[in-house]
Design a protein around this motif. Structure first.
Motif, PDB file in Angstrom:
ATOM      1  N   LEU A 163       0.834  -1.212   0.000  1.00 25.40           N
ATOM      2  CA  LEU A 163       0.000   0.000   0.000  1.00 25.40           C
ATOM      3  C   LEU A 163       0.865   1.258   0.000  1.00 25.40           C
ATOM      4  CD1 LEU A 163      -2.828  -0.895   2.547  1.00 25.40           C
ATOM      5  CD2 LEU A 163      -3.158  -0.229   0.157  1.00 25.40           C
ATOM      6  N   ASP A 164       1.900   1.249   0.842  1.00 25.25           N
ATOM      7  CA  ASP A 164       2.756   2.433   0.922  1.00 25.25           C
ATOM      8  C   ASP A 164       3.552   2.641  -0.374  1.00 25.25           C
ATOM      9  OD1 ASP A 164       3.587   4.574   2.872  1.00 25.25           O
ATOM     10  OD2 ASP A 164       5.550   3.856   2.215  1.00 25.25           O
ATOM     11  N   GLU A 174      -4.730   2.783  -7.493  1.00 23.71           N
ATOM     12  CA  GLU A 174      -4.344   1.412  -7.161  1.00 23.71           C
ATOM     13  C   GLU A 174      -4.334   1.203  -5.647  1.00 23.71           C
ATOM     14  OE1 GLU A 174      -2.971   3.309  -9.455  1.00 23.71           O
ATOM     15  OE2 GLU A 174      -2.669   2.135 -11.282  1.00 23.71           O
ATOM     16  N   VAL A 175      -3.980   2.248  -4.893  1.00 28.90           N
ATOM     17  CA  VAL A 175      -4.021   2.151  -3.422  1.00 28.90           C
ATOM     18  C   VAL A 175      -5.450   1.829  -3.003  1.00 28.90           C
ATOM     19  CG1 VAL A 175      -3.805   3.417  -1.228  1.00 28.90           C
ATOM     20  CG2 VAL A 175      -2.137   3.800  -3.062  1.00 28.90           C
ATOM     21  N   ILE A 176      -6.385   2.590  -3.571  1.00 26.96           N
ATOM     22  CA  ILE A 176      -7.786   2.442  -3.179  1.00 26.96           C
ATOM     23  C   ILE A 176      -8.317   1.060  -3.565  1.00 26.96           C
ATOM     24  CG2 ILE A 176     -10.116   3.386  -3.558  1.00 26.96           C
ATOM     25  CD1 ILE A 176      -8.519   6.170  -3.923  1.00 26.96           C
ATOM     26  N   SER A 177      -7.997   0.601  -4.775  1.00 25.81           N
ATOM     27  CA  SER A 177      -8.529  -0.713  -5.161  1.00 25.81           C
ATOM     28  C   SER A 177      -7.812  -1.846  -4.427  1.00 25.81           C
ATOM     29  CB  SER A 177      -8.510  -0.911  -6.672  1.00 25.81           C
ATOM     30  OG  SER A 177      -7.225  -0.715  -7.164  1.00 25.81           O
ATOM     31  N   ALA A 191      -6.046   0.617  10.792  1.00 23.76           N
ATOM     32  CA  ALA A 191      -5.929   2.084  10.851  1.00 23.76           C
ATOM     33  C   ALA A 191      -4.901   2.581   9.832  1.00 23.76           C
ATOM     34  CB  ALA A 191      -5.548   2.522  12.265  1.00 23.76           C
ATOM     35  N   ILE A 192      -3.814   1.830   9.683  1.00 30.64           N
ATOM     36  CA  ILE A 192      -2.782   2.227   8.706  1.00 30.64           C
ATOM     37  C   ILE A 192      -3.360   2.140   7.292  1.00 30.64           C
ATOM     38  CG2 ILE A 192      -0.551   1.582   7.681  1.00 30.64           C
ATOM     39  CD1 ILE A 192       0.350   0.713  10.508  1.00 30.64           C
ATOM     40  N   CYS A 193      -4.105   1.082   7.033  1.00 25.98           N
ATOM     41  CA  CYS A 193      -4.720   0.901   5.711  1.00 25.98           C
ATOM     42  C   CYS A 193      -5.658   2.078   5.408  1.00 25.98           C
ATOM     43  CB  CYS A 193      -5.455  -0.429   5.686  1.00 25.98           C
ATOM     44  SG  CYS A 193      -6.284  -0.757   4.130  1.00 25.98           S
ATOM     45  N   GLU A 194      -6.484   2.445   6.376  1.00 35.90           N
ATOM     46  CA  GLU A 194      -7.430   3.561   6.162  1.00 35.90           C
ATOM     47  C   GLU A 194      -6.683   4.882   5.956  1.00 35.90           C
ATOM     48  OE1 GLU A 194     -10.148   3.290   9.475  1.00 35.90           O
ATOM     49  OE2 GLU A 194     -10.832   1.296   8.795  1.00 35.90           O
ATOM     50  N   PHE A 195      -5.584   5.046   6.691  1.00 30.59           N
ATOM     51  CA  PHE A 195      -4.748   6.246   6.543  1.00 30.59           C
ATOM     52  C   PHE A 195      -4.193   6.312   5.109  1.00 30.59           C
ATOM     53  CE2 PHE A 195      -0.591   8.374   6.808  1.00 30.59           C
ATOM     54  CZ  PHE A 195      -0.845   9.463   7.623  1.00 30.59           C
ATOM     55  N   GLN A 196      -3.726   5.178   4.599  1.00 31.15           N
ATOM     56  CA  GLN A 196      -3.175   5.140   3.235  1.00 31.15           C
ATOM     57  C   GLN A 196      -4.244   5.535   2.212  1.00 31.15           C
ATOM     58  OE1 GLN A 196      -0.139   4.931   2.465  1.00 31.15           O
ATOM     59  NE2 GLN A 196       0.990   3.493   3.722  1.00 31.15           N
ATOM     60  N   VAL A 197      -5.455   5.038   2.417  1.00 32.29           N
ATOM     61  CA  VAL A 197      -6.542   5.355   1.484  1.00 32.29           C
ATOM     62  C   VAL A 197      -6.849   6.855   1.550  1.00 32.29           C
ATOM     63  CG1 VAL A 197      -9.005   5.004   1.017  1.00 32.29           C
ATOM     64  CG2 VAL A 197      -7.530   3.035   1.507  1.00 32.29           C
TER      65      VAL A 197
END
Ligand SMILES: [Zn+2]
Length: 220
Positions: A163-164, A174-177, A191-197
């Motif tokens: 993701l990063d 691509e991050v979002i999908s 929480a990290i995943c949601e932050f990345q989105v």
């Protein structure tokens, strides 16, 4: 405080002995970046992670045993030309070369990891465009990794790292999908995943640390 030590290591290709300096002890100062790039003092010791042999073209890891490969690979065009990535700083070249060795040996996770380390060297040198080339190459090899063969704790870390890399390469959609197909059991990982989105939606490719996510979450 950090402490360096010296050990003798045999080059796995030419067999000659190199005197290798390594970080023997260093206290951690703060947490990692979102792609698990370590904080100081391990961060500044990065040039010591990989060694170019004093006597031949080979590069080898100072902390782990290298896989078996034929000597002629280090004379190949691909290896000598650093996978045709132009403009790499010296330290990034070494990471790219070791990444290519792992790729050649079909160890795709380690190949990707070392291309990411090359990207970190480019980040430090302010070479953003080349850093993206290295990140995209890391993604290419990570694509070959069979996720079901990773250890249980390795898999979420692997997905968070992807993701990063996507976001820092400016691949926001691509991050979002990718995030839509991620499931994290751990609430911190989630929480990290949601932050990345969130950052992807803001078209933000800056470097963040795990601490930034946690302090962000506590503000909500
Ligand atoms: Zn050698």
């Amino acid at each position: 405080m950090s402490k360096f030590a010296v050990k003798n290591m045999k080059c796995n290709i030419c067999g000659r002995v190199n005197e290798v300096t390594y970080l023997a002890m260093g206290s951690q100062q703060g947490g990692p970046d979102l792609d698990f790039r370590p904080a100081e003092v391990r961060r500044s010791a990065m040039p010591l992670w990989v060694r170019k042999c004093d006597y031949c073209r080979n590069v080898f890891s100072t902390s782990e045993e290298m896989p078996e490969y034929e000597e002629k690979y280090i004379d190949s065009k691909e290896y000598v030309n650093c996978g045709n990535i132009a403009g790499l700083p010296e330290q990034a070249k070494r990471f790219v070369k070791i990444g290519l060795i792992y790729k050649h040996c079909k160890e795709y996770k380690k190949a990707g990891d070392h291309f990411l380390y090359a990207a970190w060297s480019c980040d430090d040198a302010g070479l953003d465009a080349i850093a993206i080339v290295c990140r995209k190459r890391a993604l290419k090899y990570y694509n070959e990794v069979n996720g079901s063969k990773l250890a249980k704790r390795e898999l979420p870390d692997f997905m968070l790292r992807i993701l990063d890399i996507l976001r820092r390469s400016g691949m926001y959609d691509e991050v979002i999908s990718f995030a839509e197909n991620c499931e994290f059991e751990d609430s911190k990982d989630q929480a990290i995943c949601e932050f990345q989105v969130q950052k992807a939606k803001e078209r933000d490719k800056k470097c963040y640390r795990v601490e930034d996510v946690l302090s962000d979450a506590s503000k909500k």
